[in-house]
Design an enzyme around this catalytic site. Structure first.
Site, PDB file in Angstrom:
ATOM      1  CB  THR A 106      -0.920  -0.124   1.164  1.00  0.00           C
ATOM      2  OG1 THR A 106      -1.816   1.126   1.200  1.00  0.00           O
ATOM      3  CG2 THR A 106      -0.337  -0.077   2.410  1.00  0.00           C
ATOM      4  CG  HIS A 116       5.798 -11.594  16.684  1.00  0.00           C
ATOM      5  ND1 HIS A 116       6.660 -12.323  16.201  1.00  0.00           N
ATOM      6  CD2 HIS A 116       6.393 -10.868  17.674  1.00  0.00           C
ATOM      7  CE1 HIS A 116       7.897 -12.142  16.811  1.00  0.00           C
ATOM      8  NE2 HIS A 116       7.704 -10.993  17.642  1.00  0.00           N
TER       9      HIS A 116
END
Length: 411
Positions: free
Chosen positions: A330, A382
């Site tokens: 983006t 994560h």
């Protein structure tokens, strides 16, 4: 025979759609391949077409959200096709206009040149306007255009007078002093779906963001030197996005976990690179996907970016062009963003955020110099990607951008 029309698939991880607008009424006869409604998801607005001719029965109202595969309408293919004489065709409207013009001309003994008569036919000029001409006046193209201009000015004057009257009425209704107004506007179904999807991404991933900055000097120099030759030979402009997409694809192959996704208790590694590129439209953000980026040249990437961006803004993206994607990029820099933390496009595990290019003082070999710099942000899940891998991935993208010759030599 009754055929069901079901809510279509609109992309991976999208489980429901909202009926935006029905273009046909309940009981209408529809033709095969005719558009019958629009459905909305957080990725795009898509048109649904009828695969058969017949009478439609609408099962889901506008604004309702239903799971993918839910029947939203049925088509009765055995229904009789209605006769067309119930509607006036465009040809008959034109003929009627010509008849009115001719009748008016005869009643007032007007003389109309062939060119003027054609304008009357094309613009469907009202008979009351023709009656303004005197009996001994010849109606020419110039006189008709003058008449139409006067009519337009009259309409504008009337509109201005009406606007002024409304303005005065509004002023008189307002109390004196500074107003404290509020305006309530219902969220569009597309915006509601986007909101749900973003909240889901935040709640279902262990999302962290790591940052770095990249010196854009070499790419800017490369573009300035070769942009005209590139456009002439490749037929497309050389932009920044193709360099970042190419660099990202190479880095993803070196760090495959950033290109992976979670499926239950498994990690699915993709041996290909499909990159979704966020495109802003007047209805919201959509993310069309460029397939097999690892095999594309800079020119091929630029062509695909331009094609998908145009299709997104024209609402012509297909379902296939929105499906899948192993990674997303983006670019908030086009709107002036200096730094942000992009949200992962689930089920992907990472997204790269580009930002505005700004000249800043940096230290190089003991000297402070001014360089065009861009902050990069990598948001990642994560649960799958460790901090070491995320940092190394972003550093690799930085290296490839700062020395773009590496992209061409694949080193």
């Amino acid at each position: 025979m009754r055929i069901e029309i079901k809510a279509p698939e609109v992309g991976e991880s999208i489980n429901e759609v909202t009926i935006g607008k029905w273009l046909k009424k309940d009981g209408d006869f529809v033709e095969q391949d005719e558009i019958i409604c629009e459905v909305e998801s957080e990725k795009a607005t898509l048109e649904v077409v009828s695969e058969n001719s017949g009478q439609i029965k609408i099962l889901v109202k506008e604004g309702e959200t239903v799971p993918i595969g839910t029947p939203i309408a049925t088509i009765e293919t055995d229904a009789a096709r209605p006769q067309k004489d119930s509607k006036v065709s465009d040809e008959s409207v034109v003929e009627k206009t010509v008849d009115i013009a001719t009748k008016t001309a005869e009643e007032h003994k007007l003389k109309i040149t062939p060119v003027a008569r054609k304008i009357i036919q094309e613009k469907k000029i009202d008979e009351k306007l023709l009656a303004r001409f005197s009996a001994d006046e010849r109606i020419t193209k110039a006189r008709l255009e003058e008449l139409l201009k006067d009519q337009q000015n009259d309409a504008l004057a009337a509109q201005a007078a009406e606007f002024k009257e409304d303005e005065e009425r509004t002023k008189s209704a307002q109390p004196s002093g500074i107003g404290r107004k509020e305006r309530r506007e219902r969220m569009s179904t597309l915006r509601q779906t986007i909101a749900r999807h973003l909240v889901q991404a935040k709640q279902s991933t262990a999302m962290l963001t790591t940052f770095n900055e990249v010196d854009m000097s070499e790419i800017i120099k490369l573009r300035q030197e070769y942009k005209e030759e590139f456009l002439q030979k490749k037929g497309v402009k050389l932009g920044f996005m193709s360099f970042f997409i190419k660099a990202t694809a190479q880095a993803l192959q070196e760090f495959p976990v950033v290109n992976a996704r979670i499926d239950g208790e498994d990690i699915v590694y993709h041996e290909y690179v499909d990159i979704g590129v966020a495109v802003s439209t007047d209805r919201g953000l959509v993310v069309p996907v460029i397939r097999d980026v690892q095999n594309l040249s800079l020119a091929e990437i630029e062509r695909e970016v331009a094609r998908l961006a145009a299709a997104a803004r024209d609402k012509k993206l297909s379902i296939e062009e929105l499906k899948g994607g192993t990674f997303s990029i983006t670019n908030g820099g086009v709107f002036g963003s200096l730094l942000s933390t992009p949200i992962i496009n689930i089920p992907q595990t990472a997204i790269l955020g580009m930002h505005n290019i700004q000249e800043r003082p940096v230290a190089i070999e003991g000297q402070v110099v001014i360089r065009p710099m861009m902050y990069l942000a990598l948001s990642y899940d994560h649960r799958v990607i460790d901090g070491k891998e995320s940092v190394q991935f972003l550093v690799r993208v930085k290296e490839l951008i700062e020395r773009p010759i590496r992209l061409l030599l694949d080193v």
